[in-house]
Design a protein around this motif. Structure first.
Motif, mmCIF file in Angstrom:
data_model
loop_
_atom_site.group_PDB
_atom_site.id
_atom_site.type_symbol
_atom_site.label_atom_id
_atom_site.label_comp_id
_atom_site.label_asym_id
_atom_site.label_seq_id
_atom_site.Cartn_x
_atom_site.Cartn_y
_atom_site.Cartn_z
ATOM 1 N N TYR A 70 0.802 -1.218 0.000
ATOM 2 C CA TYR A 70 0.000 0.000 0.000
ATOM 3 C C TYR A 70 0.839 1.273 0.000
ATOM 4 C CZ TYR A 70 -3.875 -3.107 1.082
ATOM 5 O OH TYR A 70 -4.821 -4.105 1.018
ATOM 6 N N PHE A 71 2.026 1.210 0.591
ATOM 7 C CA PHE A 71 2.857 2.399 0.728
ATOM 8 C C PHE A 71 4.293 2.074 0.329
ATOM 9 C CE2 PHE A 71 -0.659 2.829 3.713
ATOM 10 C CZ PHE A 71 -1.167 4.064 3.339
ATOM 11 N N ARG A 72 4.895 2.978 -0.442
ATOM 12 C CA ARG A 72 6.228 2.738 -0.986
ATOM 13 C C ARG A 72 7.327 2.856 0.063
ATOM 14 N NH1 ARG A 72 7.505 5.921 -6.381
ATOM 15 N NH2 ARG A 72 6.022 4.327 -7.073
ATOM 16 N N SER A 73 7.123 3.709 1.044
ATOM 17 C CA SER A 73 8.183 3.994 2.012
ATOM 18 C C SER A 73 7.570 4.546 3.292
ATOM 19 C CB SER A 73 9.145 5.042 1.435
ATOM 20 O OG SER A 73 8.439 6.264 1.196
ATOM 21 N N LYS A 74 8.408 4.751 4.289
ATOM 22 C CA LYS A 74 7.939 5.384 5.524
ATOM 23 C C LYS A 74 7.458 6.801 5.229
ATOM 24 C CE LYS A 74 10.735 6.885 8.887
ATOM 25 N NZ LYS A 74 11.598 6.926 10.093
ATOM 26 N N TYR B 104 3.772 8.278 6.029
ATOM 27 C CA TYR B 104 3.685 9.457 6.898
ATOM 28 C C TYR B 104 2.912 10.567 6.196
ATOM 29 C CZ TYR B 104 5.459 12.914 10.306
ATOM 30 O OH TYR B 104 5.589 13.865 11.289
ATOM 31 N N LEU B 105 3.261 10.814 4.955
ATOM 32 C CA LEU B 105 2.611 11.891 4.209
ATOM 33 C C LEU B 105 1.129 11.602 3.974
ATOM 34 C CD1 LEU B 105 3.207 14.606 2.906
ATOM 35 C CD2 LEU B 105 3.841 13.421 0.815
ATOM 36 N N LEU C 181 3.133 18.342 6.542
ATOM 37 C CA LEU C 181 3.014 19.328 5.471
ATOM 38 C C LEU C 181 4.385 19.749 4.961
ATOM 39 C CD1 LEU C 181 0.318 22.074 6.159
ATOM 40 C CD2 LEU C 181 0.438 20.455 4.266
ATOM 41 N N ARG C 182 5.301 20.012 5.886
ATOM 42 C CA ARG C 182 6.608 20.532 5.487
ATOM 43 C C ARG C 182 7.487 19.449 4.872
ATOM 44 N NH1 ARG C 182 5.887 23.083 10.355
ATOM 45 N NH2 ARG C 182 7.696 22.246 11.422
ATOM 46 N N LEU C 183 7.157 18.178 5.141
ATOM 47 C CA LEU C 183 7.899 17.090 4.506
ATOM 48 C C LEU C 183 7.752 17.156 2.988
ATOM 49 C CD1 LEU C 183 9.530 14.418 4.841
ATOM 50 C CD2 LEU C 183 7.330 13.226 4.900
ATOM 51 N N ILE D 62 11.614 14.051 -2.364
ATOM 52 C CA ILE D 62 10.518 13.360 -1.680
ATOM 53 C C ILE D 62 9.613 12.628 -2.674
ATOM 54 C CG2 ILE D 62 8.982 15.362 -1.694
ATOM 55 C CD1 ILE D 62 9.290 12.676 1.064
ATOM 56 N N ARG D 63 9.483 13.154 -3.892
ATOM 57 C CA ARG D 63 8.542 12.535 -4.848
ATOM 58 C C ARG D 63 8.918 11.084 -5.138
ATOM 59 N NH1 ARG D 63 5.567 9.958 -6.837
ATOM 60 N NH2 ARG D 63 4.097 10.287 -8.558
ATOM 61 N N LYS D 64 10.210 10.766 -5.170
ATOM 62 C CA LYS D 64 10.636 9.399 -5.466
ATOM 63 C C LYS D 64 10.219 8.420 -4.381
ATOM 64 C CE LYS D 64 14.715 10.893 -8.074
ATOM 65 N NZ LYS D 64 16.194 10.869 -8.139
ATOM 66 N N GLN D 65 9.944 8.938 -3.188
ATOM 67 C CA GLN D 65 9.565 8.085 -2.068
ATOM 68 C C GLN D 65 8.056 7.850 -1.986
ATOM 69 O OE1 GLN D 65 11.951 6.706 -0.222
ATOM 70 N NE2 GLN D 65 13.488 7.810 -1.420
ATOM 71 N N LEU D 66 7.307 8.494 -2.879
ATOM 72 C CA LEU D 66 5.853 8.469 -2.766
ATOM 73 C C LEU D 66 5.203 7.649 -3.870
ATOM 74 C CD1 LEU D 66 5.224 12.271 -2.070
ATOM 75 C CD2 LEU D 66 5.673 10.454 -0.407
ATOM 76 N N THR D 67 4.123 6.968 -3.526
ATOM 77 C CA THR D 67 3.308 6.323 -4.538
ATOM 78 C C THR D 67 2.528 7.394 -5.299
ATOM 79 O OG1 THR D 67 1.491 6.082 -2.955
ATOM 80 C CG2 THR D 67 3.002 4.212 -3.186
#
Length: 219
Positions: free
Chosen positions: A54-58, A62-63, A113-115, A121-126
């Motif tokens: 469901y989630f690519r990374s921590k 978190y986001l 929000l600030r993350l 950061i985009r590479k860490q997100l689905t």
């Protein structure tokens, strides 16, 4: 009748929510830096592999926790825009106070929000989380733009670019939180967020007002 595909989607969303609820508990108890995916998995009584379905990374997980907050912002700011007991200029101030009150009461939310502004950061997100966060930020910008435009159309504000003004207000909001964190991290005295945020808003909002422009022209 619910189809098999619809049931599968509902089950997927239910498990995703379960993971997020577990993550809120663990992040709240341990903080972002000290939390691991393994700990979230234990809290959710799932395998680590199930989390990564469901989630690519921590960072991704978190986001994703800001999603409910952004949905609430959308509903509350829309309701604020519709308040007939406030004149249009007062609604912008009420929206600002609403955001500041949220920031003061949800420190973890402000960190999420600030993350979003962290390099790479985009590479860490689905795609799902990235799209949801981007849509939430766009929604906030639209509400702020509409509030500024309402003030212009009612004659309270000068004819400024409402879209750019909304961007300045949002950047100011984020900057105030960053400044407070920097001072706190250095052990310096930190002014109450409500005080510094109110002063910053008034500095911008006073420049929008028609009467302020008239005084400046007369001088």
């Amino acid at each position: 009748m619910t189809t098999a595909q619809e049931r599968k989607q509902q089950e997927r969303q239910a498990r995703r929510r379960r993971i997020q609820q577990a993550a809120r508990t663990v992040f709240g108890e341990r903080g972002y830096a000290k939390t691991s995916i393994e700990q979230v998995a234990r809290q959710a009584t799932l395998s680590v592999g199930a989390i990564y379905l469901y989630f690519r990374s921590k960072e991704d997980l978190y986001l994703s926790l800001i999603e409910d907050t952004l949905e609430r912002f959308d509903a509350d700011l829309a309701a604020l825009r519709g308040r007939g007991d406030l004149h249009p200029a007062a609604r912008l101030g009420a929206a600002w106070d609403y955001l500041v009150d949220w920031a003061a009461g949800d420190v973890e939310g402000t960190r999420i929000l600030r993350l979003m502004s962290q390099p790479g950061i985009r590479k860490q997100l689905t795609d799902e989380v990235a799209a949801s966060a981007a849509a939430g930020l766009d929604m906030l910008h639209r509400h702020l733009t509409a509030l500024v435009r309402d003030g212009i159309e009612s004659g309270h504000y000068r004819r400024v670019d409402a879209d750019q003004t909304a961007g300045v207000l949002w950047a100011l909001f984020l900057g105030i939180m960053e400044s407070a964190d920097a001072r706190a991290n250095l052990g310096a005295e930190v002014e109450a967020l409500s005080t510094s945020a109110r002063a910053a808003f008034l500095a911008i909002e006073s420049g929008l007002r028609v009467e302020t422009a008239r005084v400046a022209e007369a001088a």
